[in-house]
Design a protein around this motif. Structure first.
Motif, PDB file in Angstrom:
ATOM      1  N   LEU A 136       0.868  -1.174   0.000  1.00 42.70           N
ATOM      2  CA  LEU A 136       0.000   0.000   0.000  1.00 42.70           C
ATOM      3  C   LEU A 136       0.907   1.227   0.000  1.00 42.70           C
ATOM      4  O   LEU A 136       1.517   1.566   1.016  1.00 42.70           O
ATOM      5  CB  LEU A 136      -0.910   0.006   1.235  1.00 42.70           C
ATOM      6  CG  LEU A 136      -1.855   1.205   1.359  1.00 42.70           C
ATOM      7  CD1 LEU A 136      -2.936   1.157   0.283  1.00 42.70           C
ATOM      8  CD2 LEU A 136      -2.488   1.252   2.741  1.00 42.70           C
ATOM      9  N   ASP A 175      -2.654   5.161   0.172  1.00 44.99           N
ATOM     10  CA  ASP A 175      -3.115   5.330   1.545  1.00 44.99           C
ATOM     11  C   ASP A 175      -3.893   6.633   1.681  1.00 44.99           C
ATOM     12  O   ASP A 175      -4.969   6.675   2.285  1.00 44.99           O
ATOM     13  CB  ASP A 175      -1.906   5.322   2.487  1.00 44.99           C
ATOM     14  CG  ASP A 175      -2.317   5.402   3.949  1.00 44.99           C
ATOM     15  OD1 ASP A 175      -3.442   4.954   4.266  1.00 44.99           O
ATOM     16  OD2 ASP A 175      -1.528   5.890   4.769  1.00 44.99           O
ATOM     17  N   SER A 198     -11.351   3.087   3.638  1.00 47.14           N
ATOM     18  CA  SER A 198     -10.794   1.917   4.314  1.00 47.14           C
ATOM     19  C   SER A 198     -11.224   0.612   3.663  1.00 47.14           C
ATOM     20  O   SER A 198     -11.555  -0.361   4.334  1.00 47.14           O
ATOM     21  CB  SER A 198     -11.179   1.912   5.806  1.00 47.14           C
ATOM     22  OG  SER A 198     -10.626   3.013   6.461  1.00 47.14           O
ATOM     23  N   ARG A 240      -5.952   0.480   9.860  1.00 50.68           N
ATOM     24  CA  ARG A 240      -4.612   1.054   9.977  1.00 50.68           C
ATOM     25  C   ARG A 240      -4.145   0.858  11.416  1.00 50.68           C
ATOM     26  O   ARG A 240      -4.606   1.556  12.330  1.00 50.68           O
ATOM     27  CB  ARG A 240      -4.632   2.528   9.601  1.00 50.68           C
ATOM     28  CG  ARG A 240      -4.969   2.784   8.133  1.00 50.68           C
ATOM     29  CD  ARG A 240      -5.058   4.276   7.844  1.00 50.68           C
ATOM     30  NE  ARG A 240      -5.208   4.542   6.430  1.00 50.68           N
ATOM     31  CZ  ARG A 240      -6.384   4.542   5.787  1.00 50.68           C
ATOM     32  NH1 ARG A 240      -7.503   4.277   6.457  1.00 50.68           N
ATOM     33  NH2 ARG A 240      -6.440   4.808   4.489  1.00 50.68           N
ATOM     34  N   GLN A 278       3.973   1.111   2.754  1.00 47.78           N
ATOM     35  CA  GLN A 278       3.298   0.297   3.756  1.00 47.78           C
ATOM     36  C   GLN A 278       2.827  -1.023   3.143  1.00 47.78           C
ATOM     37  O   GLN A 278       2.737  -1.167   1.928  1.00 47.78           O
ATOM     38  CB  GLN A 278       2.102   1.062   4.327  1.00 47.78           C
ATOM     39  CG  GLN A 278       2.477   2.375   5.008  1.00 47.78           C
ATOM     40  CD  GLN A 278       1.240   3.121   5.457  1.00 47.78           C
ATOM     41  OE1 GLN A 278       0.701   2.880   6.523  1.00 47.78           O
ATOM     42  NE2 GLN A 278       0.778   4.038   4.623  1.00 47.78           N
ATOM     43  N   LYS A 279       2.524  -1.966   4.003  1.00 50.23           N
ATOM     44  CA  LYS A 279       2.047  -3.280   3.565  1.00 50.23           C
ATOM     45  C   LYS A 279       0.677  -3.559   4.176  1.00 50.23           C
ATOM     46  O   LYS A 279       0.361  -3.101   5.276  1.00 50.23           O
ATOM     47  CB  LYS A 279       3.024  -4.382   4.003  1.00 50.23           C
ATOM     48  CG  LYS A 279       4.456  -4.178   3.526  1.00 50.23           C
ATOM     49  CD  LYS A 279       4.555  -4.282   2.019  1.00 50.23           C
ATOM     50  CE  LYS A 279       6.012  -4.254   1.563  1.00 50.23           C
ATOM     51  NZ  LYS A 279       6.679  -2.962   1.837  1.00 50.23           N
ATOM     52  N   ILE A 280      -0.132  -4.314   3.428  1.00 42.44           N
ATOM     53  CA  ILE A 280      -1.419  -4.793   3.950  1.00 42.44           C
ATOM     54  C   ILE A 280      -1.327  -6.306   4.121  1.00 42.44           C
ATOM     55  O   ILE A 280      -1.060  -7.023   3.153  1.00 42.44           O
ATOM     56  CB  ILE A 280      -2.594  -4.447   3.009  1.00 42.44           C
ATOM     57  CG1 ILE A 280      -2.735  -2.935   2.858  1.00 42.44           C
ATOM     58  CG2 ILE A 280      -3.894  -5.047   3.541  1.00 42.44           C
ATOM     59  CD1 ILE A 280      -3.869  -2.525   1.936  1.00 42.44           C
ATOM     60  N   VAL A 306      -2.982  -2.825   8.007  1.00 42.62           N
ATOM     61  CA  VAL A 306      -1.928  -1.986   7.420  1.00 42.62           C
ATOM     62  C   VAL A 306      -0.780  -1.875   8.419  1.00 42.62           C
ATOM     63  O   VAL A 306      -0.966  -1.420   9.560  1.00 42.62           O
ATOM     64  CB  VAL A 306      -2.473  -0.592   7.068  1.00 42.62           C
ATOM     65  CG1 VAL A 306      -1.352   0.265   6.482  1.00 42.62           C
ATOM     66  CG2 VAL A 306      -3.623  -0.691   6.076  1.00 42.62           C
TER      67      VAL A 306
END
Length: 695
Positions: free
Chosen positions: A580, A585, A592, A605, A620-622, A635
């Protein structure tokens, strides 16, 4: 450190009581099964004898009366009836209390009441026709049985000639030959001569093995069955020959025995051999063949017993703790090796990592027990509830071989008992009501278990009336849980059943109606990092699903970073990981949701959930996690990698923090919290519902 003999007896007594209960429950469906009747009688006899040996006199005396009553069933004098079986089941519960508790006057009084009920059940059964056991004597023994039927009656013979030989491992397994001889003496005047013909030379002698057989001349008016009862403990493992004393060889045998008792040592073997091996009659030929089979069976049993060792559960727990500490130490070593340029250190670290992983897997396997140990106890519960409620109940179990950590099994017992009781009380109808609804008179409770990844799914299914949603809604409104007319999804409506103090029962019974229990069930399941769900169809029944992790000790986890903190996500719940970007984001603020293969998945998050006060990483990673069909994305700032996670319980101060299910120690000595997947998924779904309602 050796185990206390009394505690060893209690463990073995618990196993015998379990065998008695399961045998009696099987007998309720097959009242004329002679094998079942014999098995229950043997267990009662063993429990009585062992209890007397270890000083449990009250247990031995009470069990003796139950054994005597059941002996009449075994001999065909009294038919087995459902009332008689229920009386013995109640007596079995009293036996358990005599084993586990200190005996008081109240115990003795309760025992007298139970024995009175048992006598009444025997008298009622005797008033009916005597049932002929369905399991007949094998055809090869019919002629023998007919030949000795007259001799088996008391007074039909002046006594018996007996020769018996116990297996070599008899004494090491706890059998005392002198006790058997003492029981034979109690039946009448006995002349006993030891048969030492099989004793090996001194250099080949094994001190713990039994090599002696015995010849006994017993003058008594007792029947053959009384002799069989003496050897009932060891009947399957020994060789036994019994003849009437009135045969033509009586005098010669008696003289030979007396001479053998005073003969020089070198003559004893020849004399005993001559006495012990007369010309075979038909009964001896049959018993000889049976003895050969018994010896082979004994050898097989001895081999099997040598393959397993009884280990106290506490020692397994201690060993599991040590393995956990080893995993933590190995993680620290791995971290040091990674930071070092020493190739030898890295090689040793990798080898220890491999060995600790194998040791962990082996330890986990040792702690696994089949769900059958949990499901088996519900047979008695269903039997008792059927008698109490007047309902006809059929219990069906599936997936009994599915294995779960023993700690999970222990903590699941009480919740499952409550769920089964609720299904019977609220779900199943009376036979007349079921027939009016076009259903079979017998209601069905189905318990099933299956493994799915790192979880086991246990279901409790009934084919009863289903849940009255109008009544649930009315109760929820009167309790202030929802506003009158408020829109609530079917899933959320059924979840109200797990709210503290919630009950739709119209009257309080011994089973339910006080509004306690279902909330405790949910808390227990969630404390195991599990989840509980319910579906129901009016008129057709309900289904409750429990999703439980296979173990609560060591798990594979995904180590992630959120802000400056590190957290562990159970790897079994992770479906996939996505990136992400910062732009995405910002673009998804207020929504969301992410689109994952044409499906919208809500995400949380964690930086905001944990109020880290830090700025998000550029990439970022999900992490998409799931519990069943429900999915949610988490997240995180960084995915660090796999991590063998030793689960440590939270302190009492943090026990109510629902977001976390425990903690673990990382290789550098710092603590990482383990995320509660079920709670996070529920939070994500709740947020999704709010967003949809707002949209």
């Amino acid at each position: 450190m050796s185990m206390d003999p009394v505690e060893t007896f209690r463990i073995e007594a618990a196993e015998l009581l379990e065998q008695i209960e399961q045998g009696l429950l099987d007998l309720t469906h097959r009242l004329t099964d002679k094998d079942l009747i014999d098995a229950v009688f043997r267990s009662l006899h063993t429990l009585k004898g062992s209890g007397s040996m270890f000083g449990f006199d009250a247990l031995a005396a009470f069990t003796h009366h139950c054994e005597t009553a059941f002996d009449r069933v075994r001999k065909g004098e009294v038919p087995a009836t459902s009332e008689l079986v229920s009386a013995v089941l109640s007596a079995r519960d009293h036996m358990r209390s005599l084993v586990e508790d200190e005996v008081t006057d109240a115990h003795l009084e309760a025992g007298e009441v139970l024995l009175a009920d048992l006598r009444q059940a025997v008298e009622a059964a005797q008033g009916g026709s005597v049932a002929t056991p369905a399991a007949a004597v094998p055809e090869t023994e019919v002629t023998v049985a007919q030949a000795v039927v007259a001799e088996d009656a008391p007074g039909a013979t002046s006594g018996w000639k007996i020769w018996f030989n116990l297996p070599a491992n008899a004494m090491s397994n706890g059998t005392n030959p002198l006790a058997l001889l003492a029981e034979l003496r109690d039946l009448g005047e006995a002349t006993i001569v030891a048969d030492a013909s099989a004793v090996p030379p001194l250099e080949g002698l094994v001190p713990t093995d039994l090599h002696v057989a015995w010849n006994v001349t017993l003058k008594t008016d007792q029947p053959r069955s009384a002799i069989d009862d003496v050897f009932i403990f060891v009947m399957d493992d020994m060789q036994l020959r019994v003849e009437p004393l009135d045969s033509p060889t009586d005098v010669a045998v008696d003289v030979a025995m007396v001479e053998a008792m005073t003969a020089p040592e070198e003559q004893i073997a020849a004399t005993v051999e001559e006495v012990a091996a007369p010309e075979k009659t038909l009964p001896e030929a049959v018993s000889g063949r049976k003895a050969d089979v018994a010896v082979a069976s004994a050898e097989q049993k001895h081999t099997k017993s040598a393959e397993s060792v009884r280990v106290p559960a506490e020692r397994l727990d201690e060993l599991m703790d040590r393995v956990g500490e080893l995993v933590i130490a190995q993680s620290r070593l791995s971290q040091l090796a990674t930071a070092s340029a020493d190739l030898h250190l890295r090689s040793v670290s990798e080898e220890i990592e491999r060995l600790s992983g194998e040791l962990r897997d082996t330890m986990m396997f040792l702690r696994m027990v089949p769900v059958a140990t949990l499901f088996g106890r519900f047979r008695r519960l269903v039997h008792d509830l059927a008698r109490e409620t007047g309902k006809v109940i059929e219990l069906v179990t599936e997936g009994e071989s599915t294995e779960v950590d023993k700690t999970v099994i222990e903590r699941l017992a009480d919740p499952l008992v409550h769920l089964v009781r609720n299904s019977i009380d609220h779900g199943l109808e009376l036979p007349t009501d079921r027939e009016k609804a076009g259903k079979p008179a017998a209601g069905q409770i189905r318990l099933s278990a299956r493994q799915a990844g790192g979880e086991v799914i246990i279901k409790i299914i009934d084919d009863g009336r289903g849940i009255d949603r109008d009544r649930v809604r009315a109760k929820a409104e009167s309790s202030g849980l929802i506003e009158p007319g408020q829109q609530v999804s079917d899933h959320d409506l059924l979840q109200f059943i797990f709210h503290p103090g919630f009950s739709t029962a119209q009257k309080v019974t011994n089973l339910s109606g006080r509004g306690v229990g279902m909330d405790v069930v949910k808390r227990t399941i969630e404390s195991l990092r599990g989840a509980i769900d319910m579906t129901s169809t009016a008129g057709k029944g309900s289904e409750i699903s429990l999703r439980i992790p296979l173990t609560v000790a060591i798990i594979d986890g995904l180590l992630v970073r959120v802000g400056d903190g590190r957290y562990v996500i159970p790897l079994a719940a992770v479906e996939e990981c996505l990136e992400l970007s910062l732009e995405e984001d910002l673009r998804s603020r207020g929504r969301s949701f992410i689109s994952l293969r044409d499906k919208l998945v809500p995400f949380l998050r964690l930086r905001e959930q944990f109020e880290t006060g830090t700025k998000p990483d550029p990439h970022q990673k999900i992490v998409v996690i799931s519990t069943g069909s429900e999915r949610v994305g988490l997240v995180v700032d960084q995915i660090i990698g796999d991590h063998q996670t030793v689960i440590k319980s939270m302190s009492k101060l943090h026990a109510n923090v629902a977001t976390f299910s425990g903690a673990t120690i990382l290789g550098d000595g710092t603590v990482a919290l383990i995320l509660d997947v079920a709670h996070l998924v529920a939070a994500g779904q709740q947020k999704e519902a709010q967003l949809r309602a707002a949209g």
